[in-house]
Design a protein around this motif. Structure first.
Motif, PDB file in Angstrom:
ATOM      1  N   VAL A 183      52.368  30.934  37.579  1.00 51.04           N
ATOM      2  CA  VAL A 183      53.044  32.050  36.916  1.00 51.04           C
ATOM      3  C   VAL A 183      52.124  33.264  36.847  1.00 51.04           C
ATOM      4  O   VAL A 183      52.538  34.400  37.144  1.00 51.04           O
ATOM      5  CB  VAL A 183      53.501  31.640  35.495  1.00 51.04           C
ATOM      6  CG1 VAL A 183      54.104  32.840  34.770  1.00 51.04           C
ATOM      7  CG2 VAL A 183      54.500  30.491  35.565  1.00 51.04           C
ATOM      8  N   ARG A 184      50.891  33.039  36.492  1.00 54.82           N
ATOM      9  CA  ARG A 184      49.921  34.137  36.363  1.00 54.82           C
ATOM     10  C   ARG A 184      49.742  34.858  37.701  1.00 54.82           C
ATOM     11  O   ARG A 184      49.702  36.094  37.757  1.00 54.82           O
ATOM     12  CB  ARG A 184      48.582  33.593  35.856  1.00 54.82           C
ATOM     13  CG  ARG A 184      47.525  34.652  35.608  1.00 54.82           C
ATOM     14  CD  ARG A 184      46.267  34.033  35.029  1.00 54.82           C
ATOM     15  NE  ARG A 184      46.546  33.424  33.734  1.00 54.82           N
ATOM     16  CZ  ARG A 184      46.564  34.086  32.581  1.00 54.82           C
ATOM     17  NH1 ARG A 184      46.330  35.399  32.570  1.00 54.82           N
ATOM     18  NH2 ARG A 184      46.827  33.461  31.456  1.00 54.82           N
ATOM     19  N   ASP A 244      50.626  38.699  38.359  1.00 54.43           N
ATOM     20  CA  ASP A 244      49.522  39.542  38.825  1.00 54.43           C
ATOM     21  C   ASP A 244      49.916  40.257  40.111  1.00 54.43           C
ATOM     22  O   ASP A 244      49.658  41.464  40.279  1.00 54.43           O
ATOM     23  CB  ASP A 244      48.279  38.678  39.045  1.00 54.43           C
ATOM     24  CG  ASP A 244      47.131  39.474  39.645  1.00 54.43           C
ATOM     25  OD1 ASP A 244      46.472  40.213  38.887  1.00 54.43           O
ATOM     26  OD2 ASP A 244      46.888  39.355  40.864  1.00 54.43           O
ATOM     27  N   ASN A 245      50.541  39.545  41.026  1.00 49.41           N
ATOM     28  CA  ASN A 245      50.983  40.143  42.280  1.00 49.41           C
ATOM     29  C   ASN A 245      51.998  41.258  42.026  1.00 49.41           C
ATOM     30  O   ASN A 245      51.942  42.329  42.637  1.00 49.41           O
ATOM     31  CB  ASN A 245      51.599  39.061  43.167  1.00 49.41           C
ATOM     32  CG  ASN A 245      51.840  39.534  44.580  1.00 49.41           C
ATOM     33  OD1 ASN A 245      50.912  39.702  45.362  1.00 49.41           O
ATOM     34  ND2 ASN A 245      53.105  39.746  44.927  1.00 49.41           N
ATOM     35  N   ALA A 246      52.926  41.012  41.094  1.00 51.88           N
ATOM     36  CA  ALA A 246      53.943  42.016  40.774  1.00 51.88           C
ATOM     37  C   ALA A 246      53.322  43.250  40.130  1.00 51.88           C
ATOM     38  O   ALA A 246      53.722  44.382  40.415  1.00 51.88           O
ATOM     39  CB  ALA A 246      55.000  41.406  39.850  1.00 51.88           C
ATOM     40  N   VAL A 277      60.218  36.013  39.235  1.00 52.03           N
ATOM     41  CA  VAL A 277      59.410  37.184  38.886  1.00 52.03           C
ATOM     42  C   VAL A 277      59.739  38.277  39.892  1.00 52.03           C
ATOM     43  O   VAL A 277      59.534  38.109  41.098  1.00 52.03           O
ATOM     44  CB  VAL A 277      57.900  36.872  38.926  1.00 52.03           C
ATOM     45  CG1 VAL A 277      57.098  38.134  38.601  1.00 52.03           C
ATOM     46  CG2 VAL A 277      57.560  35.767  37.940  1.00 52.03           C
ATOM     47  N   ARG A 278      60.271  39.387  39.401  1.00 51.18           N
ATOM     48  CA  ARG A 278      60.702  40.480  40.274  1.00 51.18           C
ATOM     49  C   ARG A 278      60.033  41.781  39.874  1.00 51.18           C
ATOM     50  O   ARG A 278      60.031  42.165  38.697  1.00 51.18           O
ATOM     51  CB  ARG A 278      62.221  40.633  40.200  1.00 51.18           C
ATOM     52  CG  ARG A 278      62.750  41.837  40.984  1.00 51.18           C
ATOM     53  CD  ARG A 278      64.188  42.138  40.626  1.00 51.18           C
ATOM     54  NE  ARG A 278      64.596  43.439  41.145  1.00 51.18           N
ATOM     55  CZ  ARG A 278      65.664  44.111  40.728  1.00 51.18           C
ATOM     56  NH1 ARG A 278      66.441  43.602  39.793  1.00 51.18           N
ATOM     57  NH2 ARG A 278      65.961  45.292  41.244  1.00 51.18           N
ATOM     58  N   ALA A 293      50.324  41.721  54.304  1.00 50.76           N
ATOM     59  CA  ALA A 293      51.501  42.449  54.819  1.00 50.76           C
ATOM     60  C   ALA A 293      51.340  43.953  54.745  1.00 50.76           C
ATOM     61  O   ALA A 293      52.314  44.679  54.622  1.00 50.76           O
ATOM     62  CB  ALA A 293      52.759  42.020  54.053  1.00 50.76           C
ATOM     63  N   GLY A 294      50.115  44.448  54.784  1.00 54.02           N
ATOM     64  CA  GLY A 294      49.902  45.880  54.782  1.00 54.02           C
ATOM     65  C   GLY A 294      50.185  46.564  53.470  1.00 54.02           C
ATOM     66  O   GLY A 294      50.253  47.787  53.396  1.00 54.02           O
ATOM     67  N   ARG A 295      50.367  45.803  52.393  1.00 53.72           N
ATOM     68  CA  ARG A 295      50.660  46.418  51.090  1.00 53.72           C
ATOM     69  C   ARG A 295      49.400  47.085  50.584  1.00 53.72           C
ATOM     70  O   ARG A 295      48.308  46.525  50.606  1.00 53.72           O
ATOM     71  CB  ARG A 295      51.161  45.370  50.102  1.00 53.72           C
ATOM     72  CG  ARG A 295      52.387  44.647  50.599  1.00 53.72           C
ATOM     73  CD  ARG A 295      52.918  43.684  49.576  1.00 53.72           C
ATOM     74  NE  ARG A 295      53.804  44.348  48.649  1.00 53.72           N
ATOM     75  CZ  ARG A 295      54.356  43.753  47.606  1.00 53.72           C
ATOM     76  NH1 ARG A 295      54.109  42.491  47.366  1.00 53.72           N
ATOM     77  NH2 ARG A 295      55.150  44.411  46.797  1.00 53.72           N
ATOM     78  N   SER A 296      49.510  48.291  50.130  1.00 52.86           N
ATOM     79  CA  SER A 296      48.340  49.098  49.783  1.00 52.86           C
ATOM     80  C   SER A 296      48.245  49.320  48.287  1.00 52.86           C
ATOM     81  O   SER A 296      49.120  48.953  47.519  1.00 52.86           O
ATOM     82  CB  SER A 296      48.426  50.456  50.489  1.00 52.86           C
ATOM     83  OG  SER A 296      49.587  51.149  50.083  1.00 52.86           O
ATOM     84  N   GLY A 297      47.127  49.933  47.896  1.00 61.11           N
ATOM     85  CA  GLY A 297      46.976  50.375  46.519  1.00 61.11           C
ATOM     86  C   GLY A 297      46.449  49.331  45.576  1.00 61.11           C
ATOM     87  O   GLY A 297      46.625  49.418  44.372  1.00 61.11           O
ATOM     88  N   ASP A 298      45.781  48.292  46.092  1.00 64.73           N
ATOM     89  CA  ASP A 298      45.266  47.275  45.195  1.00 64.73           C
ATOM     90  C   ASP A 298      43.964  46.727  45.737  1.00 64.73           C
ATOM     91  O   ASP A 298      43.506  47.091  46.807  1.00 64.73           O
ATOM     92  CB  ASP A 298      46.266  46.126  45.047  1.00 64.73           C
ATOM     93  CG  ASP A 298      46.147  45.139  46.197  1.00 64.73           C
ATOM     94  OD1 ASP A 298      45.830  43.978  45.923  1.00 64.73           O
ATOM     95  OD2 ASP A 298      46.339  45.558  47.348  1.00 64.73           O
ATOM     96  N   SER A 299      43.363  45.832  44.964  1.00 68.03           N
ATOM     97  CA  SER A 299      42.104  45.206  45.364  1.00 68.03           C
ATOM     98  C   SER A 299      42.310  43.713  45.566  1.00 68.03           C
ATOM     99  O   SER A 299      41.415  42.917  45.358  1.00 68.03           O
ATOM    100  CB  SER A 299      41.039  45.446  44.280  1.00 68.03           C
ATOM    101  OG  SER A 299      41.480  44.953  43.032  1.00 68.03           O
ATOM    102  N   GLY A 300      43.527  43.302  45.933  1.00 70.01           N
ATOM    103  CA  GLY A 300      43.831  41.891  46.096  1.00 70.01           C
ATOM    104  C   GLY A 300      43.130  41.301  47.308  1.00 70.01           C
ATOM    105  O   GLY A 300      42.635  42.009  48.185  1.00 70.01           O
TER     106      GLY A 300
END
Length: 204
Positions: free
Chosen positions: A99-100, A104-106, A131-132, A153-160
């Motif tokens: 769940v966490r 966190d991803n969202a 979780v949406r 997947a090319g998602r930007s704006g984070d430090s994941g």
């Protein structure tokens, strides 16, 4: 021109230390996730004890502990669950981690000023946690690969680091459940944890 540390402005030193601390935290989180995946790869299921879990209470507790992260990212968290108690027999530490990681991803990808909706409900004999976020979603061809290790997947704006969803998928496999990810028809990315109540309750 070289500047010695004692000659730097205090605010520059503070910014540098903050960046160093963030980098250390990211490295530490990466190592912890890699170690967890390595341990889970060696086991048929998590090593924790399977016991009755009140899913609504677990979700409320997890969301409350992540409120500071939501505040920092300027997003709101909501939770919807039926009045009836929905129980699973599972490893609570592993389910909480799943769940966490979803929340966190969202938070990372949902966008500032948006809402993250978490829902718990029953569909026949299947218990579902959804979780949406309200972000842009991902390209359809990337959906099937989101739970691969290090795939972002090319998602930007984070430090994941691309490990969160792979850990969730591995946890669900180990407890007889399933992770499903889709672009929601009304926008955003939706991740669902699907638990077969019979199979999980029957685990020992």
């Amino acid at each position: 021109q070289t500047q010695h540390l004692h000659n730097l402005p205090p605010e520059q030193i503070s910014d540098g230390l903050s960046q160093l601390e963030m980098g250390t935290d990211r490295a530490s989180q990466l190592v912890e996730k890699l170690l967890l995946l390595a341990r889970m790869d060696e086991q048929a299921r998590p090593s924790g004890e399977f016991k009755p879990v009140d899913m609504a209470e677990l979700c409320r507790r997890t969301l409350a502990s992540m409120q500071w992260q939501a505040d920092e990212s300027v997003v709101s968290l909501s939770f919807d669950a039926p009045d009836e108690m929905l129980m699973l027999r599972a490893d609570p530490a592993m389910i909480e981690m799943a769940v966490r990681n979803l929340v966190d991803n969202a938070i990372r990808y949902g966008g500032k000023g948006q809402e993250i909706e978490t829902r718990l409900y029953q569909d026949g004999e299947v218990l579902i946690l959804s979780v949406r976020d309200q972000g842009p979603g991902v390209a359809e061809e990337d959906l099937a690969r989101l739970s691969e290790r290090f795939y972002r997947a090319g998602r930007s704006g984070d430090s994941g680091n691309g490990l969160g969803l792979s850990i969730v998928a591995r946890i669900m496999e180990s407890c007889g459940g399933q992770l499903q990810i889709r672009n929601h028809p009304h926008g955003g990315l939706e991740a669902k944890l699907r638990f077969s109540r019979e199979s999980v309750t029957g685990s020992s």
